[in-house]
Motif scaffolding. Sequence first.
Motif, PDB file in Angstrom:
ATOM      1  N   HIS A  50       0.813  -1.206   0.000  1.00 27.24           N
ATOM      2  CA  HIS A  50       0.000   0.000   0.000  1.00 27.24           C
ATOM      3  C   HIS A  50       0.852   1.264   0.000  1.00 27.24           C
ATOM      4  CE1 HIS A  50      -3.112  -2.829   1.021  1.00 27.24           C
ATOM      5  NE2 HIS A  50      -2.454  -3.169   2.108  1.00 27.24           N
ATOM      6  N   ILE A  51       0.281   2.313  -0.578  1.00 26.44           N
ATOM      7  CA  ILE A  51       0.840   3.656  -0.498  1.00 26.44           C
ATOM      8  C   ILE A  51      -0.215   4.493   0.209  1.00 26.44           C
ATOM      9  CG2 ILE A  51       1.610   5.677  -1.789  1.00 26.44           C
ATOM     10  CD1 ILE A  51       2.506   3.751  -4.010  1.00 26.44           C
ATOM     11  N   LEU A  52       0.168   5.180   1.274  1.00 25.17           N
ATOM     12  CA  LEU A  52      -0.780   5.945   2.071  1.00 25.17           C
ATOM     13  C   LEU A  52      -0.890   7.360   1.519  1.00 25.17           C
ATOM     14  CD1 LEU A  52       0.444   4.795   5.602  1.00 25.17           C
ATOM     15  CD2 LEU A  52      -1.156   3.652   4.043  1.00 25.17           C
ATOM     16  N   THR A  53      -2.096   7.731   1.100  1.00 22.75           N
ATOM     17  CA  THR A  53      -2.349   9.044   0.530  1.00 22.75           C
ATOM     18  C   THR A  53      -3.437   9.732   1.337  1.00 22.75           C
ATOM     19  OG1 THR A  53      -1.778   8.219  -1.664  1.00 22.75           O
ATOM     20  CG2 THR A  53      -2.986  10.292  -1.569  1.00 22.75           C
ATOM     21  N   LEU A  90      -4.602  -3.008   5.660  1.00 21.10           N
ATOM     22  CA  LEU A  90      -5.420  -2.775   4.472  1.00 21.10           C
ATOM     23  C   LEU A  90      -5.015  -1.542   3.672  1.00 21.10           C
ATOM     24  CD1 LEU A  90      -8.863  -3.494   6.154  1.00 21.10           C
ATOM     25  CD2 LEU A  90      -7.456  -5.071   4.806  1.00 21.10           C
ATOM     26  N   GLY A  91      -4.268  -0.626   4.301  1.00 22.05           N
ATOM     27  CA  GLY A  91      -3.850   0.596   3.626  1.00 22.05           C
ATOM     28  C   GLY A  91      -4.960   1.621   3.483  1.00 22.05           C
ATOM     29  N   VAL A  92      -6.023   1.507   4.283  1.00 25.21           N
ATOM     30  CA  VAL A  92      -7.165   2.427   4.174  1.00 25.21           C
ATOM     31  C   VAL A  92      -7.176   3.416   5.334  1.00 25.21           C
ATOM     32  CG1 VAL A  92      -8.591   0.802   2.880  1.00 25.21           C
ATOM     33  CG2 VAL A  92      -8.716   0.830   5.357  1.00 25.21           C
ATOM     34  N   SER A  93      -7.789   4.578   5.077  1.00 26.02           N
ATOM     35  CA  SER A  93      -7.889   5.618   6.094  1.00 26.02           C
ATOM     36  C   SER A  93      -8.847   5.181   7.195  1.00 26.02           C
ATOM     37  CB  SER A  93      -8.392   6.913   5.466  1.00 26.02           C
ATOM     38  OG  SER A  93      -8.611   7.886   6.459  1.00 26.02           O
TER      39      SER A  93
END
Length: 146
Positions: A50-53, A90-93
């Motif tokens: 994941h990449i956190l944006t 999960l890489g989710v906010s």
Amino acid sequence: MKQEEIKLKPVIAFDVAKIRERYWSNVVTCHIDTPHAYVWRLQNFVLGEHILTPSTDIQTPIKACTISSCGNFAGIGTAGGWIEKFNLQLGVSRGCYVDMSESRRCGHDGEVVGVACDSTNSLMISAGYNGDIKVWSFKLRELKAR
């Protein structure tokens, strides 16, 4: 492509948590002038899934990052004052930290220069470039003190 085109910029901040090393990415990094945070698997020495944006409309470089003591969450702070928590698996906010008294409805009115979690995952602490330090409820994302 040239090698320089695919390289990430130099790291300006990072954090690591060994506790979840076998299950998912356990390192988060912030890079110069980059509006994303990258996660890594220390066990394999590879870039994570994941990449956190940040979910803000105005994308500014990420300046600070932390991983919770349980190893499940990463917190990031941006040059635009935005603070957000992500699930590392999960890489989710998992939500933003917003101080309603700030003029821009964000965590800090200016650059976030530091974020940290306490050892019990009950508090998140953030520091702004203008010298303000804020204490947040980690779970509820509410401002407790400044």
